[in-house]
Structures are given as C-alpha cells and as structure tokens.
Design a protein around this motif. Structure first.
Motif: not given
Length: 410
Positions: A82-84, A200-205, A223-230, A235-238
C-alpha cells in the motif's frame, strides 16, 4: 537556548518533510510512469488471466516484469503493498513546520500591513492564523466539490481540469491580497499539497480498501472506485512540480515581493503542469515537445515580468554625478547604514538580537558597510516592495524606504 532548540526542531522537521516528500513524489511519479508505459500482454495465458498491460524494465542489475490487471486477479497476497504513509507523513510534517514558523509568528510571517485590503492589513495574530487555516480548508473543500459535481463519474475530466486551473488562479490572487508575500506562495502550494494528501486519505485509499474487500469476498469491485482513484492520482501528478517550486519560493524574494506576484505564481503553476504533461505523454509513447516549450515560454515570460526596472541611475564611474545625487536625495552610504542599523540588523546580523533567530536569516547579514553595498540590489527590492522588514515590525518609514531606493552604490 530556546531559540536554538526551536531552530534545531525546525531543521529536523524540514529534513523529515523533504525525505517524506521525496519518497512520496518519487513513488507517485514512478506509478504514473508505470501506468502509462504498460503494453498489451503478449502471452495468451496472461490475456486469459485478465492482465490489462505489462512492462519489462531493467534496473540495478536485475530485470523486472510489472503487470496490471484490468479486473480482479484470482487471488490477492496477504503482503499487498500500500502507498499512503509517505503522503500522510509529508503533509503532517509540512503542517508541523507551518505551525512552528508561520502560525507561531503570524505578525512576522503572515500579516502584510501594506495589503490593499484594509481588513487583511489590520488582522491580529490570531485572526491571521484563523484565516490561514480556513484558507487551507476552503481550498480542499472547493476543489473536492468541483471534482464531485463536475465529473462525478469521471466522464467530464477535461472540464474539471479547466475548473481546477481557474480555481488555482483565484487562489494565487487571493493569497497575495490577504497574506504577506512569502506566506502567500507557501499557502498556495499548501492548498495543492493538502488536496494531494486529502485525495489519498479520503478517496484513493478508501476506494482501494473497498476494492480489496470485495475481491476477498468473491464480489466484483465497483469500477467507479478504480476510476475515481485514477482521477485523483492524475490530479496529484500535475500538482507535483508546482508544489515543489512554491515550497522553494521563500528563498527568492523577486517572486513573492513583486507587485504582480499572483501572476508570477500562476505562470509558474501552469509551467510546471505543462512540463509534467510532457513526461506523462512521453511514458505513454507520445513525444510532444510543444508542452515543455510552452512551459519554458511561461518561465521566460516570468523572467521578463519579475525583472527589476532599470531607472535613470547615473553611471557607477561618474563620481561627481553620484555625489550630487546623494546630496539632492539625502541618500548616502552613512544614512543607508544608519537606517539598516535601526530597522534590519535585529535579525540580519551574525548574532541577531531578535529572539526568533540564532543566525542571520538566509545567511544575509548587514554588520558592515561592505555587506550592505554587496547586497544593495536585493535590499532595495525587498524594501521598496514593503516585504522587508517582515511585518514592518521595526517601523521603517516611507522616507527611509525612499532614501534606500535613491542611494546608488559607487
């Protein structure tokens, strides 16, 4: 002794913050690169197992074979990585630094007594602290609502990206109107950094935990969990490159002391995002030099905007003209030194008298006339902009600022 211990604590927190940020950003950039570098699996068996893409790599004397599943794999190992914690440690250590430096000395670091908005110029310390905290919280709430309302199913991410870009322009402008220049740049970066950690805290993890739970229960993950995390990860990378620059900006007064600081900040944010876009596309196999070229163009535009204006000062070799100018303007090295002794050396000295410093801030000391002459260009810039003295705690007058601006070093 107390100031020394505070400095040491500040140094340790800063060290921790940088280490955690390197680890988090490095891992984030790696996974974005990995995701964009995946190619369809070649083996029929891998295709049957539901593998979406794979990447072969060589590093450190070994070969690596990374695979990504489009759906859930047959089983998950117990030691799933895990990455958090890197993200959380980065934000927590950064916020601790913000508390120990800015919130602990709001009159010194947060309040701009020359702000155009009277209420901002006249804030008390606790009011400035409250506004700063609300600024961070409000930035996250507005960003999060934009994501939820404009692209809840990740089908209008283009429109969302435009809205977030507009939001950052507004944040940059408001921060420079409300807070002192250096704090404005830091807080704008902190708004983005807070959004990154909160993503990361509220959505990705949480989304990833729901996916893992469903898979272990033999159910199909949403599948929305994966799409939303992506979506939030993209956004984070930009945000990454602009945040790094804004966190470094307090070392460069030409950025935060300029009358158009919000525009300089905005151009740097967009430049960082454009340059990051080049690398994102490059890992996907598409080379688009127009993106870094546009980023460099924005940086060059900032070079032009931030450049100090060149007045009609007499040539350095014209001693008679210099002498006349000094007499006419009431400006002389002795007078400049006298002003700096009265208004600046409490902090900017080899042995500062101000209890908040154990050494000259940024290594800038004005103990001698030679030091003043060597740094007069920077002194003029920060004094003319009103950024120094910080919070004008030593009550430098407009007449004294004019004397410093008028003096020409021989």
């Amino acid at each position: 002794m107390e100031a020394y211990l505070q400095d040491f604590l500040n140094m340790l927190l800063r060290w921790l913050h940088v280490i955690a940020a390197i680890a988090w950003i490095g891992e984030s950039i790696y996974f974005v690169m990995l995701d964009n570098s995946l190619r369809p699996p070649r083996a029929a068996e891998d295709q049957r197992k539901g593998i979406f893409g794979e990447m072969w790599a060589v590093h450190g004397g070994g070969f690596y074979h990374n695979q990504k599943y489009a759906t859930s794999p047959d089983k998950l190992p117990n030691d799933l990585h895990w990455s958090f914690w890197k993200a959380y440690t980065t934000w927590l250590s950064g916020f601790a630094l913000f508390i120990t430096l800015y919130l602990a000395n709001p009159e010194f670091y947060l309040i701009d007594p020359s702000a155009n908005w009277a209420w901002a110029a006249n804030m008390t310390g606790w009011q400035a602290n409250l506004v700063a905290l609300l600024f961070l919280l409000g930035g996250w709430v507005i960003y999060n609502e934009l994501c939820k309302r404009l692209s809840p199913n990740m089908e209008r991410d283009g429109m969302l990206s435009l809205a977030v870009a507009v939001m950052m322009v507004v944040v940059a402008y408001l921060s420079t109107q409300i807070f002192a220049g250096r704090a404005a740049f830091l807080l704008t970066g902190a708004v983005m950094a807070t959004a990154m950690s909160a993503n990361v805290f509220f959505w990705i993890i949480p989304g990833q935990r729901r996916m893992v739970k469903a898979m272990k229960a033999g159910e199909t993950p949403d599948p929305l969990d994966g799409k939303r995390g992506k979506q939030r990860s993209v956004h984070n990378t930009y945000f990454t490159l602009p945040v790094v620059l804004l966190m470094l900006s307090n070392h460069y007064s030409f950025m935060y002391s300029h009358e158009h600081a919000w525009l300089i900040m905005t151009l740097f944010i967009f430049a960082g995002a454009l340059i990051r876009q080049f690398f994102v596309l490059m890992h996907a196999g598409s080379i688009k030099p127009a993106y870094p070229a546009a980023g460099v163009a924005l940086i060059l535009l900032n070079v032009w905007i931030a450049a100090p204006s060149v007045g009609n000062a007499p040539a350095a070799g014209d001693e008679a003209t210099l002498a006349a100018a000094s007499v006419d303007d009431g400006a002389s090295l002795e007078r400049v030194h006298e002003i700096i002794d009265a208004r600046c050396v409490q902090c900017h000295a080899q042995s500062p008298e101000h209890p908040g410093f154990t050494a000259a801030p940024a290594g800038v000391a004005f103990d001698s006339s030679e030091q003043i002459v060597n740094q007069i260009a920077q002194i003029k810039q920060v004094v003319a902009s009103g950024y120094m003295p910080l919070g004008n705690m030593t009550q430098m007058t407009d007449e004294e600022r004019e004397v410093i601006a008028a003096w020409q070093a021989p």
